[in-house]
Design a protein around this motif. Structure first.
Motif, PDB file in Angstrom:
ATOM      1  N   VAL A   1       0.833  -1.194   0.000  1.00  0.00           N
ATOM      2  CA  VAL A   1       0.000   0.000   0.000  1.00  0.00           C
ATOM      3  C   VAL A   1       0.872   1.250   0.000  1.00  0.00           C
ATOM      4  O   VAL A   1       1.866   1.325   0.730  1.00  0.00           O
ATOM      5  CB  VAL A   1      -0.920   0.010   1.239  1.00  0.00           C
ATOM      6  CG1 VAL A   1      -1.815   1.245   1.248  1.00  0.00           C
ATOM      7  CG2 VAL A   1      -1.769  -1.255   1.271  1.00  0.00           C
TER       8      VAL A   1
ATOM      9  N   TYR B   1      -5.837   2.232  -2.203  1.00  0.00           N
ATOM     10  CA  TYR B   1      -7.053   2.389  -1.407  1.00  0.00           C
ATOM     11  C   TYR B   1      -6.879   1.760  -0.026  1.00  0.00           C
ATOM     12  O   TYR B   1      -6.626   0.565   0.101  1.00  0.00           O
ATOM     13  CB  TYR B   1      -8.242   1.745  -2.117  1.00  0.00           C
ATOM     14  CG  TYR B   1      -8.511   2.297  -3.493  1.00  0.00           C
ATOM     15  CD1 TYR B   1      -8.830   3.637  -3.675  1.00  0.00           C
ATOM     16  CD2 TYR B   1      -8.442   1.480  -4.622  1.00  0.00           C
ATOM     17  CE1 TYR B   1      -9.087   4.151  -4.943  1.00  0.00           C
ATOM     18  CE2 TYR B   1      -8.702   1.979  -5.888  1.00  0.00           C
ATOM     19  CZ  TYR B   1      -9.014   3.315  -6.050  1.00  0.00           C
ATOM     20  OH  TYR B   1      -9.263   3.822  -7.299  1.00  0.00           O
ATOM     21  N   MET B   2      -7.067   2.571   1.008  1.00  0.00           N
ATOM     22  CA  MET B   2      -6.853   2.076   2.366  1.00  0.00           C
ATOM     23  C   MET B   2      -7.948   1.111   2.812  1.00  0.00           C
ATOM     24  O   MET B   2      -7.707   0.249   3.651  1.00  0.00           O
ATOM     25  CB  MET B   2      -6.754   3.251   3.337  1.00  0.00           C
ATOM     26  CG  MET B   2      -5.583   4.159   3.054  1.00  0.00           C
ATOM     27  SD  MET B   2      -3.988   3.291   3.126  1.00  0.00           S
ATOM     28  CE  MET B   2      -3.034   4.255   1.960  1.00  0.00           C
TER      29      MET B   2
ATOM     30  N   ALA C   1      -6.772  -2.196   1.901  1.00  0.00           N
ATOM     31  CA  ALA C   1      -5.710  -2.672   2.795  1.00  0.00           C
ATOM     32  C   ALA C   1      -6.298  -3.445   3.974  1.00  0.00           C
ATOM     33  O   ALA C   1      -5.712  -4.421   4.462  1.00  0.00           O
ATOM     34  CB  ALA C   1      -4.875  -1.496   3.295  1.00  0.00           C
ATOM     35  N   GLU C   2      -7.489  -3.031   4.422  1.00  0.00           N
ATOM     36  CA  GLU C   2      -8.169  -3.711   5.528  1.00  0.00           C
ATOM     37  C   GLU C   2      -8.486  -5.161   5.179  1.00  0.00           C
ATOM     38  O   GLU C   2      -8.646  -5.999   6.072  1.00  0.00           O
ATOM     39  CB  GLU C   2      -9.471  -2.981   5.864  1.00  0.00           C
ATOM     40  CG  GLU C   2      -9.310  -1.536   6.301  1.00  0.00           C
ATOM     41  CD  GLU C   2      -9.189  -1.374   7.793  1.00  0.00           C
ATOM     42  OE1 GLU C   2      -9.101  -2.411   8.489  1.00  0.00           O
ATOM     43  OE2 GLU C   2      -9.177  -0.229   8.257  1.00  0.00           O
TER      44      GLU C   2
ATOM     45  N   PHE D   1       3.320  -0.903   4.196  1.00  0.00           N
ATOM     46  CA  PHE D   1       3.224   0.477   3.729  1.00  0.00           C
ATOM     47  C   PHE D   1       4.540   0.861   3.078  1.00  0.00           C
ATOM     48  O   PHE D   1       5.615   0.729   3.686  1.00  0.00           O
ATOM     49  CB  PHE D   1       2.945   1.422   4.895  1.00  0.00           C
ATOM     50  CG  PHE D   1       1.553   1.318   5.442  1.00  0.00           C
ATOM     51  CD1 PHE D   1       0.471   1.789   4.712  1.00  0.00           C
ATOM     52  CD2 PHE D   1       1.318   0.766   6.683  1.00  0.00           C
ATOM     53  CE1 PHE D   1      -0.811   1.703   5.208  1.00  0.00           C
ATOM     54  CE2 PHE D   1       0.033   0.668   7.193  1.00  0.00           C
ATOM     55  CZ  PHE D   1      -1.036   1.142   6.455  1.00  0.00           C
TER      56      PHE D   1
ATOM     57  N   THR E   1      -8.062   4.025  11.604  1.00  0.00           N
ATOM     58  CA  THR E   1      -8.241   3.316  10.343  1.00  0.00           C
ATOM     59  C   THR E   1      -6.868   3.119   9.701  1.00  0.00           C
ATOM     60  O   THR E   1      -5.868   3.705  10.142  1.00  0.00           O
ATOM     61  CB  THR E   1      -9.127   4.121   9.385  1.00  0.00           C
ATOM     62  OG1 THR E   1      -8.440   5.341   9.029  1.00  0.00           O
ATOM     63  CG2 THR E   1     -10.466   4.467  10.033  1.00  0.00           C
ATOM     64  N   MET E   2      -6.820   2.335   8.636  1.00  0.00           N
ATOM     65  CA  MET E   2      -5.562   2.141   7.928  1.00  0.00           C
ATOM     66  C   MET E   2      -5.078   3.463   7.328  1.00  0.00           C
ATOM     67  O   MET E   2      -3.880   3.712   7.238  1.00  0.00           O
ATOM     68  CB  MET E   2      -5.731   1.092   6.828  1.00  0.00           C
ATOM     69  CG  MET E   2      -6.060  -0.297   7.355  1.00  0.00           C
ATOM     70  SD  MET E   2      -4.783  -0.966   8.460  1.00  0.00           S
ATOM     71  CE  MET E   2      -3.535  -1.408   7.268  1.00  0.00           C
ATOM     72  N   GLU E   3      -6.012   4.306   6.941  1.00  0.00           N
ATOM     73  CA  GLU E   3      -5.627   5.606   6.385  1.00  0.00           C
ATOM     74  C   GLU E   3      -4.980   6.486   7.451  1.00  0.00           C
ATOM     75  O   GLU E   3      -3.985   7.158   7.190  1.00  0.00           O
ATOM     76  CB  GLU E   3      -6.837   6.315   5.784  1.00  0.00           C
ATOM     77  CG  GLU E   3      -6.470   7.565   5.023  1.00  0.00           C
ATOM     78  CD  GLU E   3      -7.518   7.966   4.004  1.00  0.00           C
ATOM     79  OE1 GLU E   3      -7.291   8.971   3.311  1.00  0.00           O
ATOM     80  OE2 GLU E   3      -8.553   7.284   3.892  1.00  0.00           O
TER      81      GLU E   3
ATOM     82  N   PHE F   1      -1.442   5.157   7.882  1.00  0.00           N
ATOM     83  CA  PHE F   1      -0.540   5.490   6.783  1.00  0.00           C
ATOM     84  C   PHE F   1      -0.178   6.970   6.785  1.00  0.00           C
ATOM     85  O   PHE F   1       0.991   7.325   6.570  1.00  0.00           O
ATOM     86  CB  PHE F   1      -1.165   5.122   5.438  1.00  0.00           C
ATOM     87  CG  PHE F   1      -0.273   5.464   4.274  1.00  0.00           C
ATOM     88  CD1 PHE F   1       0.873   4.732   4.038  1.00  0.00           C
ATOM     89  CD2 PHE F   1      -0.554   6.533   3.448  1.00  0.00           C
ATOM     90  CE1 PHE F   1       1.721   5.051   2.995  1.00  0.00           C
ATOM     91  CE2 PHE F   1       0.276   6.867   2.396  1.00  0.00           C
ATOM     92  CZ  PHE F   1       1.421   6.121   2.165  1.00  0.00           C
TER      93      PHE F   1
END
Length: 302
Positions: A33, A190-191, A194-195, A202, A288-290, A293
């Motif tokens: 990602v 797209y995060m 990634a989930e 990353f 969140t993953m976002e 990151f």
């Protein structure tokens, strides 16, 4: 299954991949990602033996992909951009791709039918590739990558530019293929995708910043998050607040990175009251993953 050891690749004076080491385990969905230009595509091309690295080595099932044809045949590669022939039909594209691997017409037809059952391309065999939707084009590209029945799929941003419903449908296909035993290495910007991966790495500016399962990455996040919804869209609304380490604006809400949510909460309320901005919602949330990151990327810049 796939071992990437100290891979470095430069083009001129630009280092695209910088000393990257990763291990993709058997029957794992491994997500790479990062933003555009992070080095994801270059790394995948090295993995597939399409680019020779300046340093480091890759092994697929214990073999060098550039030297052993068997390793390549067990690997299905789907490039970032749709690269099949628009003036050929779906079946003609599949037949052409299968013939490159010296498969018989009967074998191509049998294998195409197998993949059609998963990708739902049945009924579109005679449609020109140029006349397919973006999501259907990606399914065709996946079908061609699957024609050799590979155990490993390497997919470069397979849902980029595809509508949300088609993205969901494509990931259902990936999960089914994974459950059937395939190992999947996939890149995505797209995060939310990634989930869906078992392991996420990353990558930014050619370097892997951090890797782990989505759950592990969230547990390792060293801060707390407040989600705030207010009647303002000013991206700098919380920049001057000392207890807010960082803030991000997502359409109609802010995510505030703080060291202590209990201490930051009243400070946020007081800050908004001084500005006469009513609070519509304020609560502590899981990262969140976002969020992760963005935090990791900013640490790199700092």
């Amino acid at each position: 299954m796939i071992r990437i050891a100290n891979i470095t690749k430069a083009f001129g004076g630009n280092i695209a991949v910088n000393d990257v080491s990763l291990h993709v385990k058997k029957q794992e969905i491994f997500g790479l990602v990062g933003p555009d230009g992070a080095g994801k595509t270059t790394l995948l091309r090295v993995v597939c033996g399409l680019i020779t690295p300046d340093r480091g080595a890759v092994s697929i099932m214990g073999s060098d992909p550039q030297r052993l044809e068997g390793a390549r045949e067990n690997l299905g590669y789907m490039p970032q951009r749709f690269s099949l022939y628009g003036d050929l039909t779906v079946m003609e594209n599949i037949s052409f791709f299968g013939s490159m691997y010296k498969l018989s017409r009967q074998a191509i037809r049998e294998r195409a039918e197998e993949v059609f059952a998963v990708t739902k391309l049945s009924g579109f065999e005679h449609r020109l590739a140029d006349n397919l939707s973006g999501g259907m084009k990606q399914k065709l590209a996946l079908t061609c990558a699957m024609i050799t029945r590979p155990g490993i799929l390497v997919l470069d941003e397979p849902t980029y530019g595809v509508d949300p419903e088609s993205r969901k449908d494509f990931w259902k296909i990936l999960y089914r293929l994974n459950q059937e035993g395939r190992t999947i290495l996939v890149t995505t910007p797209y995060m939310d995708e990634a989930e869906l991966c078992h392991t996420v790495a990353f990558i930014n500016q050619g370097r892997v910043i951090k890797a782990g399962s989505p759950l592990q990455l969230k547990r390792d996040f060293p801060y707390q998050l407040l989600e705030v919804m207010v009647g303002s869209r000013d991206p700098d609304l919380f920049r001057s607040l000392d207890l807010v380490l960082d803030s991000s604006f997502y359409g109609d809400k802010y995510h505030l990175v703080v060291a202590d949510a209990a201490a930051a909460r009243p400070a946020v309320i007081d800050h908004l009251a001084r500005l006469n901005i009513p609070v519509l919602r304020l609560l502590q949330i899981a990262p969140t993953m976002e969020d992760i990151f963005v935090s990791l990327a900013e640490q790199e810049v700092g």
